[in-house]
Design an enzyme around this catalytic site. Structure first.
Site, short mmCIF file in Angstrom:
data_model
loop_
_atom_site.label_atom_id
_atom_site.label_comp_id
_atom_site.label_asym_id
_atom_site.label_seq_id
_atom_site.Cartn_x
_atom_site.Cartn_y
_atom_site.Cartn_z
N CYS A 102 -5.76 7.70 8.80
CA CYS A 102 -6.03 7.16 10.13
C CYS A 102 -5.83 8.24 11.18
O CYS A 102 -4.92 9.05 11.08
CB CYS A 102 -5.07 6.01 10.42
SG CYS A 102 -5.52 4.49 9.57
N ARG A 112 -4.68 10.34 3.77
CA ARG A 112 -3.39 10.91 4.18
C ARG A 112 -2.40 10.96 3.01
O ARG A 112 -1.69 11.93 2.80
CB ARG A 112 -2.82 10.04 5.31
CG ARG A 112 -1.38 10.30 5.68
CD ARG A 112 -1.26 11.46 6.62
NE ARG A 112 0.13 11.85 6.83
CZ ARG A 112 0.51 12.97 7.42
NH1 ARG A 112 -0.38 13.82 7.87
NH2 ARG A 112 1.77 13.26 7.57
N ARG A 151 -9.02 -0.18 3.64
CA ARG A 151 -8.05 0.81 3.14
C ARG A 151 -6.72 0.15 2.78
O ARG A 151 -6.02 0.63 1.88
CB ARG A 151 -7.78 1.88 4.22
CG ARG A 151 -8.94 2.84 4.44
CD ARG A 151 -8.51 3.96 5.35
NE ARG A 151 -7.17 4.37 4.98
CZ ARG A 151 -6.25 4.86 5.80
NH1 ARG A 151 -6.55 5.04 7.05
NH2 ARG A 151 -5.06 5.19 5.37
N ARG A 202 -0.40 14.76 13.04
CA ARG A 202 0.49 14.32 11.94
C ARG A 202 0.91 15.57 11.17
O ARG A 202 0.37 15.88 10.11
CB ARG A 202 -0.22 13.30 11.06
CG ARG A 202 -0.49 12.02 11.81
CD ARG A 202 -1.19 10.99 10.97
NE ARG A 202 -0.27 10.21 10.16
CZ ARG A 202 -0.64 9.10 9.50
NH1 ARG A 202 -1.86 8.67 9.57
NH2 ARG A 202 0.25 8.43 8.78
N PRO A 203 1.90 16.28 11.69
CA PRO A 203 2.27 17.56 11.08
C PRO A 203 2.88 17.39 9.69
O PRO A 203 3.24 16.29 9.30
CB PRO A 203 3.29 18.13 12.06
CG PRO A 203 3.74 17.01 12.91
CD PRO A 203 2.71 15.95 12.86
N LYS A 229 0.83 -1.22 0.00
CA LYS A 229 0.00 0.00 0.00
C LYS A 229 0.86 1.26 0.00
O LYS A 229 0.68 2.15 -0.82
CB LYS A 229 -0.91 0.00 1.24
CG LYS A 229 -1.53 1.34 1.56
CD LYS A 229 -2.48 1.26 2.72
CE LYS A 229 -2.07 1.94 3.99
NZ LYS A 229 -1.65 3.31 3.98
N ASN A 230 1.81 1.32 0.95
CA ASN A 230 2.55 2.57 1.11
C ASN A 230 3.49 2.85 -0.05
O ASN A 230 3.81 4.01 -0.31
CB ASN A 230 3.32 2.56 2.44
CG ASN A 230 2.38 2.70 3.62
OD1 ASN A 230 1.19 2.96 3.45
ND2 ASN A 230 2.91 2.50 4.83
N ASP A 242 3.45 0.26 12.14
CA ASP A 242 2.29 -0.36 11.46
C ASP A 242 2.09 -1.82 11.86
O ASP A 242 1.10 -2.43 11.46
CB ASP A 242 2.45 -0.26 9.93
CG ASP A 242 2.21 1.16 9.43
OD1 ASP A 242 1.80 2.02 10.23
OD2 ASP A 242 2.45 1.42 8.23
C1 UD1 Z 1 3.94 6.67 6.59
C2 UD1 Z 1 3.07 5.49 6.30
C3 UD1 Z 1 2.39 4.97 7.57
C4 UD1 Z 1 3.43 4.70 8.64
C5 UD1 Z 1 4.34 5.90 8.84
C6 UD1 Z 1 5.49 5.64 9.80
C7 UD1 Z 1 2.39 5.96 4.03
C8 UD1 Z 1 1.28 6.30 3.11
N1 UD1 Z 1 2.07 5.90 5.33
O1 UD1 Z 1 3.10 7.71 7.07
O2 UD1 Z 1 1.69 3.77 7.24
O3 UD1 Z 1 2.78 4.40 9.85
O4 UD1 Z 1 4.91 6.31 7.58
O5 UD1 Z 1 6.23 4.55 9.36
O6 UD1 Z 1 3.50 5.71 3.62
N2 UD1 Z 1 6.32 14.23 11.24
C9 UD1 Z 1 6.62 15.53 11.58
N3 UD1 Z 1 6.60 16.48 10.61
C10 UD1 Z 1 6.31 16.18 9.31
C11 UD1 Z 1 6.04 14.86 8.97
C12 UD1 Z 1 6.05 13.89 9.95
O7 UD1 Z 1 6.86 15.82 12.74
O8 UD1 Z 1 6.33 17.10 8.47
C13 UD1 Z 1 6.30 13.18 12.29
C14 UD1 Z 1 4.90 12.59 12.49
O9 UD1 Z 1 4.14 13.36 13.36
C15 UD1 Z 1 5.19 11.24 13.07
C16 UD1 Z 1 6.52 10.87 12.41
O10 UD1 Z 1 7.06 12.07 11.87
O11 UD1 Z 1 5.39 11.32 14.44
C17 UD1 Z 1 6.38 9.84 11.32
O12 UD1 Z 1 5.55 10.31 10.31
P1 UD1 Z 1 5.82 9.98 8.79
O13 UD1 Z 1 7.01 9.09 8.66
O14 UD1 Z 1 5.81 11.24 8.02
O15 UD1 Z 1 4.52 9.14 8.44
P2 UD1 Z 1 3.66 9.21 7.13
O16 UD1 Z 1 4.50 9.46 5.94
O17 UD1 Z 1 2.47 10.06 7.36
#
Ligand code: UD1
Length: 420
Positions: free
Chosen positions: A117, A93, A399, A122-123, A22-23, A307
């Site tokens: 989710c 997302r 999803r 999720r900044p 998926k990701n 995950d």
């Molecule tokens: C992706 C995956 C999700 C997985 C996650 C962590 C996809 C579509 N989703 O989500 O399944 O659970 O990685 O492995 O690939 N953060 C910041 N600032 C930002 C972005 C992120 O502080 O600008 C923080 C988030 O709050 C969180 C951490 O970084 O605590 C990890 O988030 P991130 O790796 O960005 O997750 P996603 O890409 O949303």
């Protein structure tokens, strides 16, 4: 509202074919917008996250055609829309990944703030920081969407990520692939899905090195062209079936798996007494009569994946002894605990730590999933529990899991899907 009715307590057996990740799929699909000409993707799972992303892209004017059950062609012409600030976008997302590809190809993008989710805050600050370093004017507008545009062209830069965010690494990689000059991204995410995206982009003509390590170096090229690419297998779907075998004491064969992507999961599963053998793209798993307690901490790759945390919690609920799970990535990712407790588990949450005292048996209950992977954990627990469990809000599980009820039925699960 759709739901699963699971009558548990029966051992399962047989083979399960794991779908494409998926990701990885959502990132590569978004990246196809960067390409002139047609892109053909193989091993694409027809899960609802992918379908929603396609729907959004079609609204932008991208042509999508399924060629086979898991093969799809994507064509983004020169005149597609770059504004995606409507309802469907915020429900997914991964739609934030359209920012990097639209900005790279057309120099502008507006994308509604992401949903997906509910795992707590999720900044997107790191995404914005990356685009800004590449010379774009990127900002939040009215707390509703992110807008990014560049006056002339994107310019390569050195970008340090405060946290190795998967989405930020992907978005910046996409935009930098077609920026002028070299970009160096430091402290990047190292997940297998990052490597898959880099391989796809390189296939399409990009010059990206270092994906899978802490530093990615990108020599920008003028444009990318459509290509053919196979999506990697879903390590989290594979991990979920490992947990299902483990918790039900069953023997399963998983097909279409890259075991190297599952190293941290396999290591912790083995600590529970679960036997796992890998042979080529197959994995053979055999759950023990009684699981041993296990403690995990979620971390960025190659640490234990967040995950897979809820599925491990379901296993710990039935293990011999007390397990401790610490969730370091997402602040609200312990919601499976309350539902598992309805089934007789003994789980206490304190902040980001769960203490799980293993019980002998779980029993059926009506439970509700709050997010995709919590849903997977409830399904695993229900298959091990005595009696009937109703797992509500199946749409969240859809999803990320393709034909979940059919796959479970094929291996002997007593599972019924109800769509109301
Ligand atoms: C992706 C995956 C999700 C997985 C996650 C962590 C996809 C579509 N989703 O989500 O399944 O659970 O990685 O492995 O690939 N953060 C910041 N600032 C930002 C972005 C992120 O502080 O600008 C923080 C988030 O709050 C969180 C951490 O970084 O605590 C990890 O988030 P991130 O790796 O960005 O997750 P996603 O890409 O949303």
């Amino acid at each position: 509202m759709s739901k699963l009715i699971i009558r548990g307590g029966k051992p399962l057996s047989g083979s399960v074919k794991i779908n494409g990740a998926k990701n990885s799929a959502v990132a590569v699909i978004a990246a196809a917008i960067l390409c002139k000409g047609t892109t053909v993707l193989e091993n694409v799972p027809q899960i609802s996250d992918v379908k929603i992303l396609f729907h959004i892209m079609e609204k932008l004017g991208v042509e999508i055609k399924w060629l086979e059950e898991d093969v799809v062609s994507i064509f983004a012409g020169d005149d597609i829309e770059t504004d995606a600030i409507y309802e469907e976008v915020s429900s997914l997302r991964a739609s934030n990944l359209l920012l990097g590809s639209l900005l790279g190809r057309f120099g502008k993008a507006a994308v509604a703030l992401p949903g997906g989710c509910d795992l707590g805050a999720r900044p997107m600050d790191l995404h914005i920081k990356g685009f800004t370093r590449l010379g774009a004017d990127a900002q939040f507008v009215d707390d509703r969407y992110i807008e990014a545009k560049v006056k002339d062209h994107l310019q390569g830069a050195v970008i340090y990520l405060d946290f190795p965010s998967v989405g930020a690494t992907e978005n910046i990689m996409m935009a930098a692939a077609v920026a002028e000059g070299q970009t160096i991204i430091e402290n990047v995410a190292k997940e297998p899905e990052i490597v898959d995206l880099a391989n796809f982009l390189n296939n399409a003509g990009a010059k990206i090195r270092g994906a899978g390590t802490d530093i990615i170096r990108i020599d920008g090229v003028k444009s990318l062209r459509g290509c053919r690419h196979g999506i990697i297998p879903d390590r989290i779907e594979a991990g979920t079936f490992l947990s299902i075998a483990a918790v039900t004491g069953s023997k399963l064969r998983l097909e279409n798996v890259i075991s190297a992507h599952l190293k941290p999961v396999i290591a912790k599963m083995r600590e529970t007494g679960t036997d796992i053998r890998c042979s080529g793209s197959n994995m053979y798993v055999s759950g023990p009569e009684k699981l041993k307690a296990v403690s995990i901490q979620t971390l960025a790759h190659p640490g234990f994946p967040t995950d897979m945390q809820p599925q491990m919690m379901a296993m710990a609920a039935l293990a011999n002894g007390t397990s401790v799970i610490v969730e370091n990535i997402f602040e609200k990712r312990m919601k499976a605990a309350a539902e598992l407790n309805k089934m007789g588990a003994d789980i206490t949450i304190d902040g980001k730590t769960a203490v799980i005292k293993g019980v002998d048996k779980l029993h059926g209950a009506v439970v509700e999933t709050h997010d995709l992977r919590a849903g997977a954990a409830l399904v695993a627990a229900a298959l091990a529990a005595e009696g009937e469990t109703v797992v509500e809000r199946l749409s969240l599980i859809d999803r990320g899991y393709y034909h979940i009820a059919d796959k479970l039925t094929q291996i002997g699960g007593d599972v019924e899907r109800i769509d109301e």
